[in-house]
Design an enzyme around this catalytic site. Structure first.
Site: not given
Length: 259
Positions: A39-41, A167
């Site tokens: 998904e692009h955020l 991480d």
């Protein structure tokens, strides 16, 4: 690498706690290599929502414990069989697939005991890689001493497996609109304190982040020494990635812990 990252994102997403980009698919490229589609955020630097991130990260770490409590309650309820929740409580340390911290694969084989998992599958694995690349005698000798010391750092606490990002440094957090977001995970079920190790090594987290986190998960006895132990993994991992510039920090932590 990308399959492990996708599995990590899916696991965090399933908890419905802290926001992550939804993973879509891992694609093998015809010319070699691969890519992870997600998904692009429209992300910006973490700024207004540091405290919210601390709160939601604690929720992530407490999620498996809440499942344990629910499992116990269901097992005592007449007509309700234990373990019928959609997400199952995980009672061991590890993960169902290999993940990578940087480009190095991590051993996530399931273990019943956290000290065994961390000693063998985090530090020993890094030491084995160093032995192959440099055979550093002082590191080997300090590690032989430190192994005997590690169990004493955990005598006063009980550890419930927590789903970790794995991480979480300043480069892997951001915010989207009114919510913080984390990405590029290397997840596994481990000790919640482990998560805060690399967060404190390279900056990027304000005091409000830690205050909000510890409001939900207070520091336990011996926290500071265990944090150094967990930072040792990341310094060794950086040594294996980037060379001997991280040798001094690694050996310094080991010397401090064996005193």
């Amino acid at each position: 690498m990308f399959m492990g990252e996708m599995a990590s994102l899916e696991a965090i997403l399933q908890t419905q706690t802290v926001k992550v980009p939804k993973p879509i698919k891992v694609i093998d490229q015809p010319g070699g290599g691969a890519m992870l589609v997600m998904e692009h955020l429209d992300m910006g630097s973490l700024n207004r929502h540091s405290a919210k991130l601390g709160e939601l990260l604690a929720d992530l770490h407490l999620h498996n414990q809440s499942l344990q409590d629910k499992f116990a309650k269901e097992s005592r309820t007449v007509g309700k069989g234990a373990g019928q929740s959609d997400i199952q409580y995980v009672d061991r340390f590890g993960f169902h697939t290999v993940t990578c911290c940087g480009y190095l694969p991590m051993v996530n084989d399931w273990q019943d005991d956290w000290v065994t998992f961390f000693t063998r599958q985090r530090i020993q694995n890094q030491m084995d890689l160093l032995e192959k690349s440099s055979g550093d005698r002082e590191a080997r000798e300090l590690w032989a001493q430190l192994q005997l010391k590690i169990p004493s750092l955990f005598t006063a606490i009980e550890i419930v497996p927590a789903l970790l990002h794995g991480d979480l440094w300043g480069g892997n957090v951001a915010e989207v609109g009114s919510a913080p977001v984390i990405f590029d995970p290397a997840s596994f079920y481990g000790h919640s304190e482990y998560e805060l190790a690399i967060a404190g090594m390279f900056g990027g987290f304000r005091g409000s982040f830690y205050s909000a986190y510890h409001d939900k998960i207070p520091e336990a006895e011996g926290f500071d020494k265990r944090l150094k132990l967990y930072q040792l993994f990341h310094y060794l991992n950086h040594w294996n990635h980037f060379g001997s510039g991280y040798r001094g920090s690694s050996l310094s932590i080991m010397r401090g812990l064996v005193k």
